[in-house]
Structure formats: structure tokens, C-alpha cells
Write an enzyme that holds these catalytic residues in place. Structure first.
Site, mmCIF file in Angstrom:
data_model
loop_
_atom_site.group_PDB
_atom_site.id
_atom_site.type_symbol
_atom_site.label_atom_id
_atom_site.label_comp_id
_atom_site.label_asym_id
_atom_site.label_seq_id
_atom_site.Cartn_x
_atom_site.Cartn_y
_atom_site.Cartn_z
ATOM 1 N N ASP A 572 2.146 2.856 4.616
ATOM 2 C CA ASP A 572 1.940 0.944 3.443
ATOM 3 C C ASP A 572 0.775 1.353 3.351
ATOM 4 O O ASP A 572 0.732 3.339 2.939
ATOM 5 C CB ASP A 572 1.453 -0.263 4.697
ATOM 6 N N ASP A 573 0.005 0.750 2.333
ATOM 7 C CA ASP A 573 -1.558 1.738 1.590
ATOM 8 C C ASP A 573 -2.574 2.094 2.049
ATOM 9 O O ASP A 573 -3.391 1.660 1.584
ATOM 10 C CB ASP A 573 -1.267 0.696 0.031
#
Ligand code: WTA
Length: 702
Positions: A572-573
């Protein structure tokens, strides 16, 4: 292979996962990591524990593990109840459905995600960590060996002394009206008063919320506004390496900020750490600020225990996610207690005479579970270090190991890599012969750092427990049990008791055998978080909605032919900088708050020491010129909003950012530019303006 309606449904699901995590292969670092990894790993390299080591190991073979593991997943209630029974419970937990001691629903399709362990049981984790040992006649055993920033400055506390200190603070807090369920914020350096503060809160049923003392005033104020404590505990200041940090000033600033938002903290209890910042040099607000040493020692050294339900909240700990706002991960008492104690014992093969050193700060989960609760619940002797590994020189860690005869040493790959750079001499200068087990946590450990740790630090004699887990999981999930099976450099190996990993593909289907994909967990375990503070919906959408029926970790993973797990990093980020989790969105919002910044996009890039570094693409407002001064002031904006540890390593001027026609930033392209992999940019024809890519490449070193 999907066809017809099934295919469409799968696609719709995939799209929702994509939206949430940017997981599609075309636009995700993680997906790339899932595919790329393994190429450089030498599969056949193994290290087997010696017969001597195995002769005393708690679990000495994979067969012994397999039998226990089978029981733990086939009958988790019986397995965990047996272990839980070795703790003190004021009242035993309720059983439901005959003898079910836990209830779980981790499937968002069925109902609200709800997890409970030992509900109805009343206990206290502080009592189990301290009083229980003292009552068993072990009050004279050393609980904490404290090593100050400067060599020669040290302290120690026996279990009895630690209990007395905790009781005095507990009495003070109670006397000041702190009650069960109230939040208490703690912003302190690694003095013994930090774990003392946590334990005192636990003793009276208050909810501690420790904020790492490297966070800025702004970040601290956000966390205070989220959990609304009436009490903040801090310290005048601290010395770390050669720097002095005035912590109380940061707290003052934070408290002013929260006041502007309409919230007032009643008391700021401040420990005077004269060796760093003296009382007379500390700004003071009469009525609100109280010196710890003026009040706490006056209280009795005994204090009643608040018996709490197993499902009463123990603590909140904020962590970064994909979106801007930090998440208040909430852990409860009973399951967390049983889980941290058990994982500590087996993953480090803990024996009563071990001397254990964990280099983590209590501001992170490792300092909660494996510097404080897990080891103390086992009655261990724990080394607490105030300083940094390379001060005054790169041999400090091994000097400390020899000084205290440390047997178990637990640290992060970033520390190992940075010490490795100073060569073998600072290590070899010290004996280290007490060492028995080494540990690693925080990020995937690259095989070359693993090798150095194993061969040089451990003299090819100490197994390495590479423990994979998260703030959310409370304790170890995938970890070697030293002595039980061969290690492979870079692999966290096999799941702990009760943990059922699943590798899932983009369609949300579990895949079996040798494979790569998204790492999920299939069933509840006692130590898992129960919710996010004040936002159960976010808890469900973040962790349980992406892959229905599973807990989603946010990590990519591969499983090899021996069933070993190889973690490949976040999908994910979230960037993992020196083992610290930082959300790209948080850094972006800090940059955008700068008056001359129009837009920012942040990605991670490989960093030799930190594991990942922070790379920021910044678009300035029309007419603003690039300058070194502006670069510094942008970096400073991040220091102010989050903390120095989140400062970008690189600011890349960006006249425009690569966006799709619908306005979505193509991070995949930015990651390739950050990694200088310009021939791997892929298809850029879907960009609204493909020309921005050339502009960015031109500005690479500007
Ligand atoms: C990463 C720290 C590979 C992972 C305890 C996870 C690891 C995140 C390991 C959690 C490991 C932690 N091998 N990756 N041994 N340990 N990670 O919440 O990406 O600060 O999701 O908890 O760190 O970070 P957190």
C-alpha cells in the site's frame, strides 16, 4: 480462470481493492515487489542450530512445533485457555457455546467485525508483570538494567523496586482523578520512567497512549485531540548522541495547538531530566505543569490493583496508513497479555537466566510488546538503552552486550546495516560470548545484512529470529522458533502458534503451495487489535474489506517449497523508513501545507541504510522559482508536521505530475523515476499529458 458473472464480480472486487490500495500491477510498488523478489535470494542457503543449542531449546524440532501448531489452529480455545491459565485472573473468563473462550467475526460480509478473547475474565497486566513475580519470591531479580546515553551512566531496578515506583505513580494518578478507561498521553524518552508510566496506567485501568518522542508538536497535538487525555506525561529533555532535545518545549507547543482547537489538558506531569535540560531552563505554566519528582515520591509504595475485563482497553498506539490521518490502534488486556508473553517466550527461546536487550523505543509497538509487557510477564531482566547505537562509536552495542552479559539481542535491520558499514573491527573488539539468540524486526532483512549479523555479530553460533508482525497484530505472527528448524537468510520462516497465514491473489482467492501474493490471516489470534480508536468503520474497510473473510496485512509475501514465508514489503502507500512506518499521504499533506507548494507526490526508494527513503515530487505555485532555500523549507515543513524522522531524502521539482485522464497520479512512473529505472517506465500513453515524464527526467538532478 473466471468467466461470466463470476469474472465480473471478481473484477468489481478487484476495482474496489485497487481504489483502496492502488494494488493493480500497473500501478503498485508492492505488486512489483511481489513479482520481483526472490531473484537474488540463494534458496539453498540454510543455517541449522547446533545440538548444544537445541538440547535446551523450548521447541527443538519442526515435528514438536507441528504438533503444537496443529492443536493451536484446530482447537484454539483449548490451546490458549491452557496458556492463559498460567496467568493470574481475579475471575475466570466466561465460556460461550459450551467451551468457546473467544468469539470472532473477521468476515465483513457476515456482520460487524468483532473479536473477543477471555471476555468476562478479570485480570490486570501490571499485576501479572510485576506483583506476581514479587509474590513468588522473585522481587530481588533485576527487572530493568538501564544504560544511559553516555557510557558509565547507568541504573537498575529489581522487580520489587519497579513495582514500588509503578505503585507510587499509580497512586498519584488515581489521586488526581485518573480513572479506569481514561486516556493518558505519554511523550517521553527512554528513561525507566517511560515503562513505569505505562505500567502505572495499566495498574489503574487507564489507557496509555505513548507518542514517540521524535514526533513534532503538531503530530503530538493531533494524537492528543484524537484521544483527549486529561494528563500528559513528559520529560524536561533528553540527550541522544551529542544532541539535546527539549521535549517539554515540544509538549508546550502541542498543548497550545490543542487549546486552539478547544481542548485543554489538565496536567502536564514533567520528569526533570537534569542531565539534559535543567528545571530552571524549562518553561513552566503554573497550575498545569507539575514536576514528577515533587509529587510522585510522596505517595505510598503499594497500590491497589484495578481489576479490568479482558476486553477492557489497555492502550492506544497511533500508526500510519494509506490515508492522511494516523490510526489509533486499540489493544485490549487479556488476549494481548497472553499473546505477547507467549510469543516472547518461544520466539526468543527465553530461559529464566537470560539477559534480554531490545533496542526499540517505547514509542513504537516493539517497545510496548517486547521491551515492556512480553518480557516482564515472563519475569525477564531487560536492558533499556537511552542512546543510539553509534554513540560514542560503532562498538557501543557490543560494549553494552559485554557489560550486561546480554544473551538475547533484538534490533532492526537498519541498525544492523548502519553498523555493518563501520566494518567488523568495532564488533570483534568485544567478546559477545554471552549472546545466544539474535532478533530482527521492522522490515525485511536483506540476506547480506542477515549474513553479517549471523556471522560477525553472532559468530555463526546464534540463531536469528526474524520476527514479522505489526502494530495491529500486537505480537509476532511469522517467526523462527530458534532451534526448531533451519533458518534461511531473509525469511521470517513459519507462522507462530494460532496464526493461519493465507497468500491471496488480486481476486481475493487464497492460493496454495509455492506462490506470491498479498499476505492475509485467516482467523483471529489473541493479540490482534480490536478496533481503531473512534472509527470502527475504518478498521473494517482498511483491514477486512479488501479481501473478504481475511485480515489483510498490507504486505506482499512469497511462500517457498518448504512452506517458509518471505516478506517482500508494503503493497500500500506506506513507506518503511528505518523500520518506521510513514504514510506517503501524511508527507504529501505536510508538503502541501507549505505556502509555495501546489501539489506533491511521495514515493519510497531503496536506501542503503534506511531500507527505504522518502522521495518527494513537488509542484510549486505559478511563478515560484526553485531554490535550495525553498527545498530546505519544504523539508522543514515535514519536520514540523510529522517529525525529523519523516524528512524527505530527496525533493524533485515537478512542473507537472503524471496523471491519468481521470486525474489519478501514476505512482508507478514516479517510483521508476525515483529508482532511476528510466527504461522501465512502461506504457505512458494513458497519461493525460505524456510530456510531463520528459520534464521530470530533465529535472532529475536539478
Ligand atoms: C514491516 C513493527 C519484513 C512490514 C513490528 C509490516 C517486516 C510493518 C518485519 C509493520 C519483518 C515488520 N520482515 N517486514 N521481520 N517486521 N515488518 O506496525 O511491512 O511499525 O507491515 O510494526 O513493518 O510495522 P509496525
Amino acid at each position: 480462470h473466471h468467466t461470466g458473472g463470476g469474472g465480473l464480480a471478481a473484477l468489481a472486487h478487484l476495482n474496489s481493492v485497487r481504489d483502496m490500495f492502488a494494488l493493480n500491477a500497473a500501478d503498485s510498488a508492492g505488486a512489483a515487489a511481489v513479482v520481483d523478489d526472490g531473484a537474488e535470494v540463494e534458496e539453498e542457503e540454510r543455517e541449522v542450530a547446533s545440538d548444544t543449542f537445541r538440547s535446551t531449546a523450548l521447541i527443538s524440532s519442526r515435528e514438536q512445533y507441528a504438533a503444537m501448531y496443529r492443536r493451536s489452529v484446530e482447537d484454539p480455545d483449548v490451546f490458549w485457555a491452557e496458556i492463559a491459565s498460567t496467568f493470574y485472573w481475579k475471575t475466570k473468563w466466561e465460556t460461550r457455546d459450551g467451551n468457546k473462550i473467544h468469539s470472532e467475526n473477521i468476515d465483513v460480509r457476515k456482520a460487524r467485525v468483532a473479536i473477543e478473547w477471555f471476555k468476562g475474565g478479570r485480570t490486570n497486566i501490571c499485576y501479572n508483570a510485576l506483583d506476581r513475580h514479587v509474590e513468588a519470591g522473585k522481587g530481588g531479580k533485576i527487572a530493568f538494567l538501564w544504560e544511559g546515553n553516555d557510557p558509565g551512566v547507568d541504573d537498575k531496578l529489581t522487580y520489587k523496586e519497579l513495582l514500588e515506583r509503578v505503585c507510587q505513580l499509580a497512586n498519584y494518578l488515581r489521586d488526581q482523578g485518573v480513572k479506569k478507561g481514561d486516556a493518558v498521553a505519554i511523550y517521553m524518552p527512554m528513561l525507566l520512567e517511560l515503562p513505569i508510566a505505562m505500567l502505572a496506567c495499566a495498574r489503574i485501568g487507564a489507557v496509555h497512549s505513548v507518542v514517540f518522542a521524535g514526533f513534532s508538536a503538531e503530530a503530538l497535538s493531533q494524537r492528543i485531540l484524537d484521544c483527549k487525555p486529561n494528563f500528559v506525561l513528559t520529560t524536561s529533555g533528553v540527550r541522544r548522541g551529542s544532541k539535546v532535545i527539549k521535549l517539554k518545549e515540544i509538549v508546550d507547543d502541542a498543548l497550545e495547538r490543542v487549546l486552539k482547537e478547544g481542548f485543554a489538558v489538565g496536567t502536564c506531569l514533567t520528569y526533570a531530566n537534569d542531565s539534559a535540560v535543567k528545571r530552571e531552563d524549562t518553561a513552566w505554566q503554573e497550575g498545569r505543569d507539575v514536576w514528577w519528582q515533587d509529587v510522585v515520591p510522596k505517595y505510598p509504595k503499594e497500590s491497589a490493583v484495578e481489576w479490568v475485563d479482558a476486553e477492557d482497553t489497555l492502550f492506544l498506539l497511533y500508526t500510519s496508513g494509506s490515508t492522511g490521518k494516523p490510526k489509533g490502534v486499540l489493544h485490549t488486556t487479556g488476549g494481548y497479555m497472553v499473546y505477547t508473553a507467549t510469543t516472547f517466550k518461544y520466539a526468543f527461546d527465553y530461559h529464566d537466566d537470560d539477559i534480554y536487550w531490545c533496542t526499540a523505543d517505547c514509542g513504537w509497538i516493539t517497545g510496548h510488546s517486547y521491551l515492556t509487557y512480553g518480557p516482564l510477564l515472563n519475569g525477564a531482566t531487560v536492558v533499556v538503552f537511552e542512546g543510539v547505537p553509534n554513540y560514542p562509536d560503532a562498538g557501543r552495542c557490543w560494549e553494552i552486550v559485554d557489560k550486561y552479559k546480554v544473551t538475547i539481542f533484538y534490533t532492526a535491520p537498519t541498525a544492523i546495516r548502519s553498523l555493518m558499514r563501520s566494518g567488523d573491527e568495532p564488533v570483534k573488539r568485544h567478546s559477545r560470548k554471552s549472546l545466544r539468540v539474535l532478533g530482527s524486526v521492522g522490515e525485511p532483512i536483506n540476506p547480506s545484512a542477515w549474513r553479517w549479523y549471523y556471522d560477525v555479530v553472532g559468530d555463526a553460533r546464534c540463531p536469528i529470529s526474524d520476527t514479522w508482525w505489526q502494530t495491529e497484530t500486537g505480537g509476532f505472527m511469522i517467526t523462527p522458533l530458534p532451534g526448531a528448524w533451519p533458518l534461511k537468510p531473509g525469511s521470517a520462516t513459519l507462522p507462530f502458534f494460532g496464526v493461519q497465514p493465507a497468500i491471496v491473489d488480486e481476486n481475493g482467492h487464497e492460493i496454495s503451495g509455492v506462490c506470491s501474493g498479498y499476505l492475509c490471516i485467516k482467523a483471529a489470534w489473541p493479540g490482534m487489535m480490536r478496533t481503531l480508536q473512534g472509527d470502527h468503520a475504518r478498521y473494517e474497510t482498511t483491514y477486512f474489506a479488501p479481501f473478504k473473510g481475511f485480515y489483510f496485512s498490507g504486505d506482499g509475501c512469497r511462500r517457498d517449497e518448504d512452506g517458509y514465508y518471505w516478506l517482500t514489503g508494503r503493497v500500500d502507500d506506506v513507506i518503511n523508513v528505518s523500520g518506521h512506518r510513514i504514510g506517503t499521504a501524511e508527507v504529501e499533506s505536510a508538503l502541501v501545507s507549505h505556502p509555495q507548494c501546489a501539489e506533491a507526490a511521495v514515493v519510497g526508494f531503496d536506501h542503503e541504510i534506511k531500507g527505504q527513503g522518502i522521495y518527494a515530487f513537488v509542484t510549486l505555485l505559478e511563478g515560484v522559482d526553485y531554490s535550495e532555500q525553498l527545498r530546505a523549507s519544504l523539508i522543514n515543513a515535514v519536520r514540523t508536521h510529522i517529525g525529523a524522522f519523516a524528512a524527505p531524502d530527496k525533493i524533485h521539482w515537478a512542473p507537472g505530475l503524471p496523471k491519468t485522464r481521470s486525474g489519478k497520479i501514476m505512482r508507478r512512473i514516479l517510483r521508476k523515476i525515483a529508482a532511476n529505472q528510466l527504461d522501465e517506465l512502461g506504457d505512458i500513453s494513458t497519461l493525460a499529458d505524456p510530456g510531463v515524464v520528459d520534464q521530470l527526467i530533465d529535472l532529475r538532478d536539478k
